[in-house]
Design a protein around this motif. Sequence first.
Motif, PDB file in Angstrom:
ATOM      1  N   ALA A 138       0.837  -1.209   0.000  1.00  0.00           N
ATOM      2  CA  ALA A 138       0.000   0.000   0.000  1.00  0.00           C
ATOM      3  C   ALA A 138       0.869   1.255   0.000  1.00  0.00           C
ATOM      4  O   ALA A 138       0.537   2.254  -0.638  1.00  0.00           O
ATOM      5  CB  ALA A 138      -0.920  -0.023   1.220  1.00  0.00           C
ATOM      6  N   ASN A 158      10.089   2.631   8.097  1.00  0.00           N
ATOM      7  CA  ASN A 158       9.479   1.306   8.180  1.00  0.00           C
ATOM      8  C   ASN A 158      10.240   0.477   9.197  1.00  0.00           C
ATOM      9  O   ASN A 158      11.455   0.627   9.358  1.00  0.00           O
ATOM     10  CB  ASN A 158       9.538   0.619   6.801  1.00  0.00           C
ATOM     11  CG  ASN A 158       8.677  -0.633   6.751  1.00  0.00           C
ATOM     12  OD1 ASN A 158       7.522  -0.588   7.160  1.00  0.00           O
ATOM     13  ND2 ASN A 158       9.223  -1.727   6.263  1.00  0.00           N
ATOM     14  N   ARG A 159       9.500  -0.404   9.893  1.00  0.00           N
ATOM     15  CA  ARG A 159      10.149  -1.285  10.873  1.00  0.00           C
ATOM     16  C   ARG A 159      11.334  -2.005  10.228  1.00  0.00           C
ATOM     17  O   ARG A 159      12.423  -2.033  10.779  1.00  0.00           O
ATOM     18  CB  ARG A 159       9.112  -2.295  11.390  1.00  0.00           C
ATOM     19  CG  ARG A 159       9.665  -3.309  12.343  1.00  0.00           C
ATOM     20  CD  ARG A 159       8.603  -4.286  12.771  1.00  0.00           C
ATOM     21  NE  ARG A 159       8.027  -5.027  11.654  1.00  0.00           N
ATOM     22  CZ  ARG A 159       7.154  -5.996  11.770  1.00  0.00           C
ATOM     23  NH1 ARG A 159       6.706  -6.323  12.971  1.00  0.00           N
ATOM     24  NH2 ARG A 159       6.693  -6.626  10.706  1.00  0.00           N
ATOM     25  N   THR A 160      11.119  -2.564   9.040  1.00  0.00           N
ATOM     26  CA  THR A 160      12.211  -3.206   8.299  1.00  0.00           C
ATOM     27  C   THR A 160      12.779  -2.175   7.327  1.00  0.00           C
ATOM     28  O   THR A 160      12.210  -1.902   6.274  1.00  0.00           O
ATOM     29  CB  THR A 160      11.671  -4.433   7.518  1.00  0.00           C
ATOM     30  OG1 THR A 160      10.890  -5.227   8.412  1.00  0.00           O
ATOM     31  CG2 THR A 160      12.782  -5.253   6.906  1.00  0.00           C
ATOM     32  N   ARG A 163      13.097  -2.401   3.363  1.00  0.00           N
ATOM     33  CA  ARG A 163      11.929  -2.218   2.474  1.00  0.00           C
ATOM     34  C   ARG A 163      11.756  -0.743   2.123  1.00  0.00           C
ATOM     35  O   ARG A 163      11.354  -0.412   1.017  1.00  0.00           O
ATOM     36  CB  ARG A 163      10.656  -2.735   3.154  1.00  0.00           C
ATOM     37  CG  ARG A 163      10.442  -4.211   2.973  1.00  0.00           C
ATOM     38  CD  ARG A 163       9.142  -4.646   3.614  1.00  0.00           C
ATOM     39  NE  ARG A 163       8.122  -5.000   2.649  1.00  0.00           N
ATOM     40  CZ  ARG A 163       6.899  -5.386   2.985  1.00  0.00           C
ATOM     41  NH1 ARG A 163       6.539  -5.439   4.263  1.00  0.00           N
ATOM     42  NH2 ARG A 163       6.019  -5.698   2.064  1.00  0.00           N
ATOM     43  N   GLY A 246      -9.528   5.690   6.496  1.00  0.00           N
ATOM     44  CA  GLY A 246      -9.142   4.935   5.298  1.00  0.00           C
ATOM     45  C   GLY A 246     -10.289   4.363   4.484  1.00  0.00           C
ATOM     46  O   GLY A 246     -10.067   3.819   3.399  1.00  0.00           O
TER      47      GLY A 246
HETATM   48  P1  NAP Z   1       1.915  -5.278   3.574  1.00  0.00           P
HETATM   49  O1  NAP Z   1       2.479  -5.185   2.193  1.00  0.00           O
HETATM   50  O2  NAP Z   1       1.845  -6.603   4.251  1.00  0.00           O
HETATM   51  O3  NAP Z   1       2.742  -4.242   4.517  1.00  0.00           O
HETATM   52  C1  NAP Z   1       2.478  -4.193   5.887  1.00  0.00           C
HETATM   53  C2  NAP Z   1       3.205  -2.983   6.487  1.00  0.00           C
HETATM   54  O4  NAP Z   1       2.880  -2.922   7.892  1.00  0.00           O
HETATM   55  C3  NAP Z   1       4.738  -3.062   6.394  1.00  0.00           C
HETATM   56  O5  NAP Z   1       5.260  -1.761   6.303  1.00  0.00           O
HETATM   57  C4  NAP Z   1       5.089  -3.702   7.739  1.00  0.00           C
HETATM   58  O6  NAP Z   1       6.397  -3.463   8.172  1.00  0.00           O
HETATM   59  C5  NAP Z   1       4.111  -2.993   8.651  1.00  0.00           C
HETATM   60  N1  NAP Z   1       3.873  -3.714   9.895  1.00  0.00           N
HETATM   61  C6  NAP Z   1       3.126  -4.832  10.068  1.00  0.00           C
HETATM   62  N2  NAP Z   1       3.169  -5.206  11.370  1.00  0.00           N
HETATM   63  C7  NAP Z   1       3.973  -4.316  12.016  1.00  0.00           C
HETATM   64  C8  NAP Z   1       4.410  -4.156  13.356  1.00  0.00           C
HETATM   65  N3  NAP Z   1       4.021  -5.018  14.324  1.00  0.00           N
HETATM   66  N4  NAP Z   1       5.211  -3.116  13.666  1.00  0.00           N
HETATM   67  C9  NAP Z   1       5.610  -2.227  12.698  1.00  0.00           C
HETATM   68  N5  NAP Z   1       5.227  -2.336  11.413  1.00  0.00           N
HETATM   69  C10 NAP Z   1       4.417  -3.358  11.061  1.00  0.00           C
HETATM   70  O7  NAP Z   1       0.405  -4.717   3.613  1.00  0.00           O
HETATM   71  P2  NAP Z   1      -0.242  -3.572   2.711  1.00  0.00           P
HETATM   72  O8  NAP Z   1      -0.950  -4.176   1.558  1.00  0.00           O
HETATM   73  O9  NAP Z   1       0.803  -2.538   2.464  1.00  0.00           O
HETATM   74  O10 NAP Z   1      -1.383  -3.000   3.698  1.00  0.00           O
HETATM   75  C11 NAP Z   1      -1.046  -2.243   4.841  1.00  0.00           C
HETATM   76  C12 NAP Z   1      -2.310  -1.729   5.518  1.00  0.00           C
HETATM   77  O11 NAP Z   1      -3.018  -0.867   4.637  1.00  0.00           O
HETATM   78  C13 NAP Z   1      -3.295  -2.818   5.903  1.00  0.00           C
HETATM   79  O12 NAP Z   1      -3.869  -2.478   7.135  1.00  0.00           O
HETATM   80  C14 NAP Z   1      -4.354  -2.765   4.813  1.00  0.00           C
HETATM   81  O13 NAP Z   1      -5.624  -3.204   5.256  1.00  0.00           O
HETATM   82  C15 NAP Z   1      -4.378  -1.270   4.544  1.00  0.00           C
HETATM   83  N6  NAP Z   1      -4.864  -0.928   3.192  1.00  0.00           N
HETATM   84  C16 NAP Z   1      -5.955  -0.123   3.105  1.00  0.00           C
HETATM   85  C17 NAP Z   1      -6.426   0.241   1.856  1.00  0.00           C
HETATM   86  C18 NAP Z   1      -7.631   1.128   1.773  1.00  0.00           C
HETATM   87  O14 NAP Z   1      -8.264   1.167   0.713  1.00  0.00           O
HETATM   88  N7  NAP Z   1      -7.930   1.871   2.803  1.00  0.00           N
HETATM   89  C19 NAP Z   1      -5.789  -0.216   0.683  1.00  0.00           C
HETATM   90  C20 NAP Z   1      -4.648  -1.031   0.822  1.00  0.00           C
HETATM   91  C21 NAP Z   1      -4.203  -1.391   2.092  1.00  0.00           C
HETATM   92  P3  NAP Z   1       7.557  -4.536   7.826  1.00  0.00           P
HETATM   93  O15 NAP Z   1       7.971  -4.258   6.396  1.00  0.00           O
HETATM   94  O16 NAP Z   1       8.624  -4.234   8.797  1.00  0.00           O
HETATM   95  O17 NAP Z   1       6.958  -5.903   8.000  1.00  0.00           O
END
Ligand code: NAP
Length: 279
Positions: A138, A158-160, A163, A246
Amino acid sequence: MTELPRIPLAGVIGSPIAHSRSPALHGYWLKRYGIKGHYIPMDIGQADLKEALQFLPRVGFVGLNVTIPHKETVLALADIVTDRAALIGAANTLIFRKDGKVFADNTDGSGFIANLRQEAPHWAPSAGPAVVLGAGGAARAVVAALIEVGVPEIRIANRTRARAEALRSDFGAKLVVEEWVQVGNILDDAATVVNTTALGMTGKPDLVVPLDRLPSSALVTDLVYTPLQTTFLQQAAMQGCTTVDGLGMLLHQAAPGFERWFGVRPEVDAETRAAVLAA
Ligand code: NAP
């Protein structure tokens, strides 16, 4: 005998898929605009993806939304990929064209911006740096969209860290990679702050960032929409900032697909929000 017109079908593919709000949203729009069509959630695993993209157009599907885990994989299976989907490295909307070609686009970034423009009309992206928290799929769409609307600088944490560095090398010099634990210290002159991490979602820990250095002129938005008012947004509102949840991004990213499949540009308004929240 005259042939009956085919009823257009669309849907969302992913695995798991039961949580998706897209069927409620598209179902609401189909009803609202009196369109004879259907939108169906389909749990399709990685092994069946290629076959599904060949089979579904043959039985009346005009397109699909794509969610986890297929957003990246579908790019390699599509015949035509838009520049923005290629740059983001993922697609969320497929159109099955009449000539048999599969067209792949990514509308997450435009949905993100449309939501901010609608909910915070005075938001000026060029007024100062943006701070983006997270560097997942996202975040890539958000960063591409913020660059397109003229944000002067994007501080990404970002935590990692690797990335975030990868985004920096893909999107260029406007991105500055910051330490995850230092986020509270890079907010002084921010005009926009975006949480793209999964933190704050129901069942996950909250996103905890000290916001005392954030100016009250900043716009703060969260991609998480369950719950609608995350702790992060509540904290930003207490700081005097304008906040945007969101859900609107989800609604706006869906509109271009609906228009292409069913021929009507749907409204994203209070009734649409209410219909999705009630589902
Ligand atoms: P993703 O590719 O799996 O990325 C997840 C992100 O969250 C990464 O930056 C990850 O960091 C971080 N994260 C997860 N757990 C964490 C923790 N315990 N501490 C710190 N950082 C953490 O997922 P995504 O597709 O980008 O989606 C991310 C969020 O956006 C989700 O909640 C999703 O539902 C939301 N979203 C909303 C919409 C909308 O239309 N509103 C659209 C897309 C996504 P690391 O890299 O360190 O793991």
